[in-house]
Design an enzyme around this catalytic site. Structure first.
Site, PDB file in Angstrom:
ATOM      1  N   ASP A   1       0.861  -1.188   0.000  1.00  0.00           N
ATOM      2  CA  ASP A   1       0.000   0.000   0.000  1.00  0.00           C
ATOM      3  C   ASP A   1       0.893   1.232   0.000  1.00  0.00           C
ATOM      4  O   ASP A   1       1.889   1.271   0.720  1.00  0.00           O
ATOM      5  CB  ASP A   1      -0.905  -0.013   1.250  1.00  0.00           C
ATOM      6  CG  ASP A   1      -2.127   0.862   1.083  1.00  0.00           C
ATOM      7  OD1 ASP A   1      -1.954   2.081   0.893  1.00  0.00           O
ATOM      8  OD2 ASP A   1      -3.253   0.331   1.152  1.00  0.00           O
TER       9      ASP A   1
ATOM     10  N   TYR B   1     -12.428   6.488 -14.321  1.00  0.00           N
ATOM     11  CA  TYR B   1     -12.318   5.415 -13.307  1.00  0.00           C
ATOM     12  C   TYR B   1     -12.902   4.115 -13.840  1.00  0.00           C
ATOM     13  O   TYR B   1     -12.290   3.045 -13.756  1.00  0.00           O
ATOM     14  CB  TYR B   1     -13.044   5.849 -12.027  1.00  0.00           C
ATOM     15  CG  TYR B   1     -13.223   4.740 -11.015  1.00  0.00           C
ATOM     16  CD1 TYR B   1     -12.160   4.316 -10.232  1.00  0.00           C
ATOM     17  CD2 TYR B   1     -14.459   4.108 -10.851  1.00  0.00           C
ATOM     18  CE1 TYR B   1     -12.321   3.294  -9.303  1.00  0.00           C
ATOM     19  CE2 TYR B   1     -14.638   3.092  -9.929  1.00  0.00           C
ATOM     20  CZ  TYR B   1     -13.563   2.686  -9.157  1.00  0.00           C
ATOM     21  OH  TYR B   1     -13.723   1.669  -8.254  1.00  0.00           O
TER      22      TYR B   1
ATOM     23  N   ARG C   1     -28.532   3.279  -5.443  1.00  0.00           N
ATOM     24  CA  ARG C   1     -27.298   2.502  -5.354  1.00  0.00           C
ATOM     25  C   ARG C   1     -27.590   1.145  -4.728  1.00  0.00           C
ATOM     26  O   ARG C   1     -28.440   1.024  -3.844  1.00  0.00           O
ATOM     27  CB  ARG C   1     -26.279   3.233  -4.455  1.00  0.00           C
ATOM     28  CG  ARG C   1     -25.788   4.550  -5.029  1.00  0.00           C
ATOM     29  CD  ARG C   1     -24.889   4.303  -6.241  1.00  0.00           C
ATOM     30  NE  ARG C   1     -24.476   5.534  -6.907  1.00  0.00           N
ATOM     31  CZ  ARG C   1     -25.063   6.053  -7.982  1.00  0.00           C
ATOM     32  NH1 ARG C   1     -26.116   5.465  -8.519  1.00  0.00           N
ATOM     33  NH2 ARG C   1     -24.598   7.148  -8.545  1.00  0.00           N
TER      34      ARG C   1
ATOM     35  N   SER D   1     -15.496  -2.952 -10.565  1.00  0.00           N
ATOM     36  CA  SER D   1     -16.516  -2.044 -10.027  1.00  0.00           C
ATOM     37  C   SER D   1     -17.788  -2.099 -10.861  1.00  0.00           C
ATOM     38  O   SER D   1     -17.742  -2.251 -12.092  1.00  0.00           O
ATOM     39  CB  SER D   1     -15.951  -0.626 -10.039  1.00  0.00           C
ATOM     40  OG  SER D   1     -16.972   0.314  -9.915  1.00  0.00           O
TER      41      SER D   1
ATOM     42  N   PHE E   1     -26.130  15.142  -4.078  1.00  0.00           N
ATOM     43  CA  PHE E   1     -25.798  15.660  -5.398  1.00  0.00           C
ATOM     44  C   PHE E   1     -26.897  15.218  -6.362  1.00  0.00           C
ATOM     45  O   PHE E   1     -27.119  14.027  -6.543  1.00  0.00           O
ATOM     46  CB  PHE E   1     -24.439  15.128  -5.861  1.00  0.00           C
ATOM     47  CG  PHE E   1     -23.303  15.589  -4.975  1.00  0.00           C
ATOM     48  CD1 PHE E   1     -22.809  16.878  -5.072  1.00  0.00           C
ATOM     49  CD2 PHE E   1     -22.747  14.726  -4.030  1.00  0.00           C
ATOM     50  CE1 PHE E   1     -21.768  17.307  -4.252  1.00  0.00           C
ATOM     51  CE2 PHE E   1     -21.707  15.147  -3.213  1.00  0.00           C
ATOM     52  CZ  PHE E   1     -21.221  16.446  -3.323  1.00  0.00           C
TER      53      PHE E   1
ATOM     54  N   ALA F   1      -5.634  -2.204  -4.495  1.00  0.00           N
ATOM     55  CA  ALA F   1      -5.020  -0.870  -4.573  1.00  0.00           C
ATOM     56  C   ALA F   1      -5.539  -0.141  -5.801  1.00  0.00           C
ATOM     57  O   ALA F   1      -5.505  -0.682  -6.909  1.00  0.00           O
ATOM     58  CB  ALA F   1      -3.494  -0.998  -4.645  1.00  0.00           C
ATOM     59  N   ALA F   2      -6.034   1.047  -5.607  1.00  0.00           N
ATOM     60  CA  ALA F   2      -6.577   1.817  -6.730  1.00  0.00           C
ATOM     61  C   ALA F   2      -6.888   3.228  -6.275  1.00  0.00           C
ATOM     62  O   ALA F   2      -7.037   3.494  -5.087  1.00  0.00           O
ATOM     63  CB  ALA F   2      -7.860   1.161  -7.259  1.00  0.00           C
TER      64      ALA F   2
HETATM   65  P1  NAD Z   1      -9.577   2.972  -0.419  1.00  0.00           P
HETATM   66  O1  NAD Z   1      -9.150   4.265  -1.058  1.00  0.00           O
HETATM   67  O2  NAD Z   1      -9.957   3.003   1.009  1.00  0.00           O
HETATM   68  O3  NAD Z   1      -8.461   1.859  -0.615  1.00  0.00           O
HETATM   69  C1  NAD Z   1      -7.538   1.866  -1.667  1.00  0.00           C
HETATM   70  C2  NAD Z   1      -6.178   1.556  -1.065  1.00  0.00           C
HETATM   71  O4  NAD Z   1      -5.224   1.467  -2.118  1.00  0.00           O
HETATM   72  C3  NAD Z   1      -5.682   2.642  -0.107  1.00  0.00           C
HETATM   73  O5  NAD Z   1      -5.162   2.036   1.061  1.00  0.00           O
HETATM   74  C4  NAD Z   1      -4.589   3.356  -0.903  1.00  0.00           C
HETATM   75  O6  NAD Z   1      -3.605   3.923  -0.051  1.00  0.00           O
HETATM   76  C5  NAD Z   1      -4.082   2.233  -1.767  1.00  0.00           C
HETATM   77  N1  NAD Z   1      -3.472   2.662  -3.038  1.00  0.00           N
HETATM   78  C6  NAD Z   1      -3.977   3.520  -3.956  1.00  0.00           C
HETATM   79  N2  NAD Z   1      -3.152   3.631  -5.015  1.00  0.00           N
HETATM   80  C7  NAD Z   1      -2.103   2.805  -4.756  1.00  0.00           C
HETATM   81  C8  NAD Z   1      -0.919   2.476  -5.465  1.00  0.00           C
HETATM   82  N3  NAD Z   1      -0.652   3.010  -6.686  1.00  0.00           N
HETATM   83  N4  NAD Z   1      -0.067   1.597  -4.910  1.00  0.00           N
HETATM   84  C9  NAD Z   1      -0.317   1.040  -3.685  1.00  0.00           C
HETATM   85  N5  NAD Z   1      -1.420   1.324  -2.967  1.00  0.00           N
HETATM   86  C10 NAD Z   1      -2.293   2.189  -3.500  1.00  0.00           C
HETATM   87  O7  NAD Z   1     -10.774   2.427  -1.318  1.00  0.00           O
HETATM   88  P2  NAD Z   1     -11.740   1.170  -1.074  1.00  0.00           P
HETATM   89  O8  NAD Z   1     -13.105   1.710  -1.045  1.00  0.00           O
HETATM   90  O9  NAD Z   1     -11.258   0.322   0.016  1.00  0.00           O
HETATM   91  O10 NAD Z   1     -11.564   0.412  -2.469  1.00  0.00           O
HETATM   92  C11 NAD Z   1     -10.778  -0.778  -2.598  1.00  0.00           C
HETATM   93  C12 NAD Z   1     -10.935  -1.321  -4.010  1.00  0.00           C
HETATM   94  O11 NAD Z   1     -12.296  -1.654  -4.263  1.00  0.00           O
HETATM   95  C13 NAD Z   1     -10.510  -0.367  -5.116  1.00  0.00           C
HETATM   96  O12 NAD Z   1      -9.895  -1.105  -6.141  1.00  0.00           O
HETATM   97  C14 NAD Z   1     -11.815   0.203  -5.605  1.00  0.00           C
HETATM   98  O13 NAD Z   1     -11.730   0.644  -6.938  1.00  0.00           O
HETATM   99  C15 NAD Z   1     -12.723  -1.002  -5.449  1.00  0.00           C
HETATM  100  N6  NAD Z   1     -14.136  -0.668  -5.319  1.00  0.00           N
HETATM  101  C16 NAD Z   1     -14.581  -0.044  -4.198  1.00  0.00           C
HETATM  102  C17 NAD Z   1     -15.935   0.242  -4.087  1.00  0.00           C
HETATM  103  C18 NAD Z   1     -16.505   0.894  -2.854  1.00  0.00           C
HETATM  104  O14 NAD Z   1     -17.724   1.028  -2.767  1.00  0.00           O
HETATM  105  N7  NAD Z   1     -15.719   1.304  -1.878  1.00  0.00           N
HETATM  106  C19 NAD Z   1     -16.818  -0.090  -5.121  1.00  0.00           C
HETATM  107  C20 NAD Z   1     -16.315  -0.695  -6.268  1.00  0.00           C
HETATM  108  C21 NAD Z   1     -14.972  -1.006  -6.343  1.00  0.00           C
END
Ligand code: NAD
Length: 305
Positions: free
Chosen positions: A30, A138, A206, A114, A199, A71-72
């Site tokens: 991370d 995204y 959702r 997603s 918004f 990670a994203a």
């Molecule tokens: P979040 O932002 O809490 O977690 C993402 C984590 O990835 C963070 O800890 C961040 O520090 C880390 N990160 C980002 N870019 C990075 C990189 N280049 N290298 C290493 N670490 C990196 O978001 P989340 O809500 O926990 O989402 C987790 C995953 O689930 C993501 O891939 C997101 O696209 C996907 N997702 C989330 C949702 C949702 O409702 N939260 C819905 C659909 C998909």
């Protein structure tokens, strides 16, 4: 050993806990851009670095039996503000992690995709066979990641599955920053006695899925050899106005919405057809919205962005 990229994030920290609970050793990669190391317990090995850096990803994946790639750059509006940064982290990052998993001989790779890949889906609830119409950078990056995962399965025999997560919510999701998600924003406003911001007109809906259910889905996916894409959602759509009403009931407070203009890139409705997840993973969402909101409202608020 499991590698969980993005393990210090909201969903990641729940996946890490579930994996530890199931008896696995866990390493987290991370960059802590939105993650918080305080979400991780002591026994977790944290590698701080960029998943899109091929060398970093390769070192982190060395010896990993299962790779869970979370990670994203998560937020749709963030990707509208800075498409290149989102593409680098998400599209390139996913490719780097897949290559690292291949080089390290991983048995299984589970990717977080997603529901946003569907865009304004013609069919609701939306089955995996619906034509993707991503409406934001995204969503494009998530769809590209799915294709890289499929190609790695077909060309290189890497066992991959992409989970199309719908809207996850639950304890540990930060309400702070411009890209905060609906549920933590609403709960935080109600906690402060403010009016929750909506918004658009609030009729957009959702499919909200409790994060504990999402973590269970990731573990179920890791335990199968299902391939392709699988929806991870509850199969129920709730309008933003109804989310606010349910949150006020869960917290025992009152709160009238404050309406602002709709945000570009947001889609009007999402609702999963959850049947493939049930058939392939033996998984379905179990926590009803009001119960999930109560658990979330009771949990400590995290400060990470
Ligand atoms: P979040 O932002 O809490 O977690 C993402 C984590 O990835 C963070 O800890 C961040 O520090 C880390 N990160 C980002 N870019 C990075 C990189 N280049 N290298 C290493 N670490 C990196 O978001 P989340 O809500 O926990 O989402 C987790 C995953 O689930 C993501 O891939 C997101 O696209 C996907 N997702 C989330 C949702 C949702 O409702 N939260 C819905 C659909 C998909």
């Amino acid at each position: 050993m499991w590698l969980v990229t993005g393990g210090a994030g909201f969903i990641g920290s729940h996946v890490v806990q579930a994996a530890l609970h199931a008896g696995h050793r866990v390493r987290v990669l991370d960059d802590l851009s939105t993650g918080d190391p305080r979400r991780l317990s002591r026994e977790v090995e944290l590698v701080r670095g960029d998943a899109a850096d091929a060398d970093v990803a390769r070192r982190a994946a060395a010896g990993a039996e299962v790779v869970v790639h979370l990670a994203a750059h998560r937020a749709v509006p963030r990707s509208v503000d800075d498409p290149l940064a989102t593409d680098r982290a998400n599209t390139h990052g996913t490719l780097a992690v897949l290559e690292a998993a291949r080089a390290g001989g991983a048995r299984r790779v589970v990717l977080a995709s997603s529901s946003s890949v569907y865009g304004s889906a013609a069919a609701l609830p939306t089955p995996e066979t619906a034509e993707p119409r991503p409406a934001s950078p995204y969503a494009v990056s998530k769809l590209a990641g799915e294709h890289y995962a499929r190609v790695h399965a077909e060309l290189f025999g890497l066992s991959t599955v992409s989970l199309r997560l719908f809207n996850a919510y639950g304890p540990g999701q930060s309400p702070e920053g411009p890209y905060a998600q609906l549920v933590p924003r609403v709960l935080d406003a109600l906690r402060r006695g403010d009016r929750p911001v909506v918004f658009g007109d609030g009729t957009q809906s959702r499919d909200l899925v409790y994060v504990g259910d999402v973590a269970r889905a990731v573990l179920a996916a890791a335990a199968t050899d299902a391939v392709g894409v699988v929806n991870i959602g509850s199969g129920r759509a709730t309008s933003v106005l109804d989310v606010i009403a349910a949150a006020t009931r869960a917290m025992g407070v009152r709160g009238e919405p404050h309406f602002l203009p709709a945000r570009p890139g947001d889609v009007p409705h999402t609702c999963a057809d959850p049947r493939r997840a049930a058939a392939l993973l033996g998984w379905r969402a179990t926590v009803p919205l009001e119960e999930g909101l109560r658990r979330t409202a009771r949990a400590p608020v995290v400060a990470a962005a």
